[in-house]
Scaffold this active site. Structure first.
Site, PDB file in Angstrom:
ATOM      1  N   HIS A  81       0.863  -1.176   0.000  1.00  0.00           N
ATOM      2  CA  HIS A  81       0.000   0.000   0.000  1.00  0.00           C
ATOM      3  C   HIS A  81       0.898   1.223   0.000  1.00  0.00           C
ATOM      4  CE1 HIS A  81      -3.380   2.610   0.949  1.00  0.00           C
ATOM      5  NE2 HIS A  81      -2.527   3.258   1.726  1.00  0.00           N
ATOM      6  N   ASP A 160     -15.652   1.632   6.732  1.00  0.00           N
ATOM      7  CA  ASP A 160     -14.648   2.638   6.344  1.00  0.00           C
ATOM      8  C   ASP A 160     -15.238   3.653   5.376  1.00  0.00           C
ATOM      9  OD1 ASP A 160     -11.968   3.821   6.110  1.00  0.00           O
ATOM     10  OD2 ASP A 160     -12.156   3.150   4.044  1.00  0.00           O
ATOM     11  N   ARG A 167     -15.141  11.849   7.781  1.00  0.00           N
ATOM     12  CA  ARG A 167     -13.855  12.486   8.120  1.00  0.00           C
ATOM     13  C   ARG A 167     -13.532  13.589   7.130  1.00  0.00           C
ATOM     14  NH1 ARG A 167      -9.987   7.849   7.578  1.00  0.00           N
ATOM     15  NH2 ARG A 167      -8.387   9.404   7.963  1.00  0.00           N
ATOM     16  N   SER A 182      -8.377   2.945   8.663  1.00  0.00           N
ATOM     17  CA  SER A 182      -8.964   3.053   7.331  1.00  0.00           C
ATOM     18  C   SER A 182      -8.158   2.227   6.320  1.00  0.00           C
ATOM     19  CB  SER A 182      -8.998   4.532   6.930  1.00  0.00           C
ATOM     20  OG  SER A 182      -9.367   4.682   5.591  1.00  0.00           O
ATOM     21  N   LYS A 186      -9.113  -2.190   5.003  1.00  0.00           N
ATOM     22  CA  LYS A 186      -9.280  -2.599   3.605  1.00  0.00           C
ATOM     23  C   LYS A 186      -8.194  -3.601   3.201  1.00  0.00           C
ATOM     24  CE  LYS A 186      -9.488   1.769   2.764  1.00  0.00           C
ATOM     25  NZ  LYS A 186      -9.639   3.148   2.366  1.00  0.00           N
TER      26      LYS A 186
HETATM   27  N1  URA Z   1      -6.149   6.272   2.504  1.00  0.00           N
HETATM   28  C1  URA Z   1      -7.185   5.632   3.089  1.00  0.00           C
HETATM   29  O1  URA Z   1      -7.680   4.638   2.582  1.00  0.00           O
HETATM   30  N2  URA Z   1      -7.654   6.117   4.240  1.00  0.00           N
HETATM   31  C2  URA Z   1      -7.152   7.201   4.858  1.00  0.00           C
HETATM   32  O2  URA Z   1      -7.613   7.575   5.908  1.00  0.00           O
HETATM   33  C3  URA Z   1      -6.062   7.852   4.226  1.00  0.00           C
HETATM   34  C4  URA Z   1      -5.580   7.365   3.047  1.00  0.00           C
END
Ligand code: URA
Length: 428
Positions: A81, A160, A167, A182, A186
């Site tokens: 990621h 999320d 947010r 977050s 995922k």
């Molecule tokens: N990417 C995400 O998936 N969530 C965040 O909070 C910040 C970057």
């Protein structure tokens, strides 16, 4: 659990009992909690933080709010990621390179966010490439090809999606525990056993300082570990765009160059290092040196490129049709001779967006051919009047409208300047 008492607990800086936090996340996902109470809690978390234990419970509960994939393959599963940056196309050569080295890479990617481009948008510049596969097809291709790159489905970590949207409009995005939960909810739901985090630092990144990036990396690693995954992080430079291209089709072309053993050294070095880190963490190689040699060999032999072509074909893409090309190419002319001392990543990101490579509103169409090409990098010599790079757009007027902004993204020094450092540090 009484919602206002739950919010009060965090407002007073106390820790949530695990059961209450899980119940709260269920309420977020099933819609029984209203936006105003979730928003108040998010601000309390932003101001008071979460303990490592709370962050892990929140992540786990968010992950379990939807479908969790599992893979039962003879190869180890791994994914990476990136926190996102300008010209960051690493995922595109990385996934097939890892597959050629013996990993299985189930990669769920995103679209462009703010100034940073998204892997899905880049892949969709290949005619026919389908990023909307069913879960079953995603799992099948990950096993059959060794890598598959798709978008997030509605059933992946739905808690999320709701928290992220709130947010975004309550000034609570830059909270390390919320970002951690977050991202990790995922990534964990996606099912890869080994995770590499590329935490970008600099003007073109979410985290502008190394201290903040380190804090985020630590939180991601600690949370992943608590939830049973193997995690490694690299802190990497995002003061300058990665590579020489910014823009969707342009970045796919550059990714192909990397897979053919060519392309800019910064993209190549980071791709090889990330592939090696993932392969070692997944237990395929005994050392980073051995894994880097294997990555280099997979690039040199054409095995990585073949995997990329196999993945593209399996997902309906047609590389033989060629990539979209811009009708207009306008040079960004150097105002003086010297050495490139700085290329402001954020400014280049803004220029790319204005050229049509990104979206200003969620529903905006993307011009896949638009962006910047042939960008010089820090430390390179340029003569007055020669191009620092090229603006690619649908017409010349659109390119000329951002020419001054593009020119001022570059700083030229009369003295030689060292090339920039790409990888700052490794954390595990
Ligand atoms: N990417 C995400 O998936 N969530 C965040 O909070 C910040 C970057």
């Amino acid at each position: 659990m009484v919602p206002q008492w739950f919010i009060e607990t965090k407002r007073e800086g106390q820790a949530h009992p695990e059961g209450e936090l899980r119940e709260w996340v269920r309420g977020v996902a099933d819609g029984s909690l209203p936006d105003y109470q979730i928003a108040a809690w998010l601000m309390a978390v932003y101001l008071r933080g979460l303990t490592a234990e709370e962050t892990a419970v929140l992540t786990d509960a968010m992950m379990r709010s939807g479908e969790c994939l599992t893979f039962n393959l003879p190869r180890p599963t791994a994914d990476k990621h990136s926190t996102g940056g300008i010209g960051d196309k690493i995922s595109i050569p990385l996934a097939p390179l890892c597959a050629a080295m013996g990993l299985a890479v189930p990669m769920i990617s995103g679209r462009g966010l703010g100034l940073t481009g998204g892997t899905l948008d880049k892949l969709e510049s290949i005619r026919g490439f389908n990023v909307r596969l069913s879960t079953a097809e995603f799992q099948r291709l990950t096993g059959a090809v060794g890598c598959c790159m798709v978008g997030q489905t509605d059933s992946l970590a739905p808690a999320d999606r709701r928290l992220y949207a709130l947010r975004d409009v309550t000034a609570t995005v830059p909270s390390i525990p919320l970002i951690t939960a977050s991202i990790m909810s995922k990534k964990l739901a996606e099912g890869a056993q080994t995770l590499l985090f590329d935490v970008k630092v600099g003007t073109g990144a979410f985290m502008e300082t190394r201290d903040r990036a380190r804090e985020l990396a630590q939180s991601l690693i600690a949370t992943g570990r608590r939830l049973g995954r193997t995690c490694v992080a690299l802190l990497t430079n995002m003061d300058q765009p990665l590579g020489r291209t910014v823009g969707n089709a342009l970045e796919v072309r550059e990714s192909l160059e990397i897979l053919q053993g060519r392309g800019p050294e910064d993209v190549r070095a980071l791709t090889v290092r990330e592939a090696a880190e993932m392969a070692v963490a997944a237990g395929l190689y005994p050392s980073l040196e051995a894994a880097q040699a294997a990555a280099e060999a997979a690039l040199a032999s054409g095995a990585a490129e073949a995997k990329f072509r196999e993945m593209v074909a399996a997902q309906g893409g047609d590389l033989a049709a060629g990539l979209p090309e811009a009708a207009a190419r306008v040079p960004i002319v150097a105002p003086a001779s010297g050495w490139v001392a700085q290329v402001d990543a954020r400014a280049i990101g803004r220029v790319a967006l204005k050229l049509g490579a990104g979206r200003q509103a969620v529903s905006d169409p993307i011009d896949y051919a638009a962006g910047l090409d042939g960008l010089l990098q820090q430390g390179e010599r340029v003569e007055a009047g020669a191009p620092l790079g090229w603006l690619c757009a649908a017409d010349e007027a659109r390119a000329r409208a951002v020419l001054t902004e593009a020119q001022t993204a570059f700083r030229i020094s009369p003295e030689p300047v060292a090339a920039r450092e790409i990888i700052y540090e490794r954390m595990a």
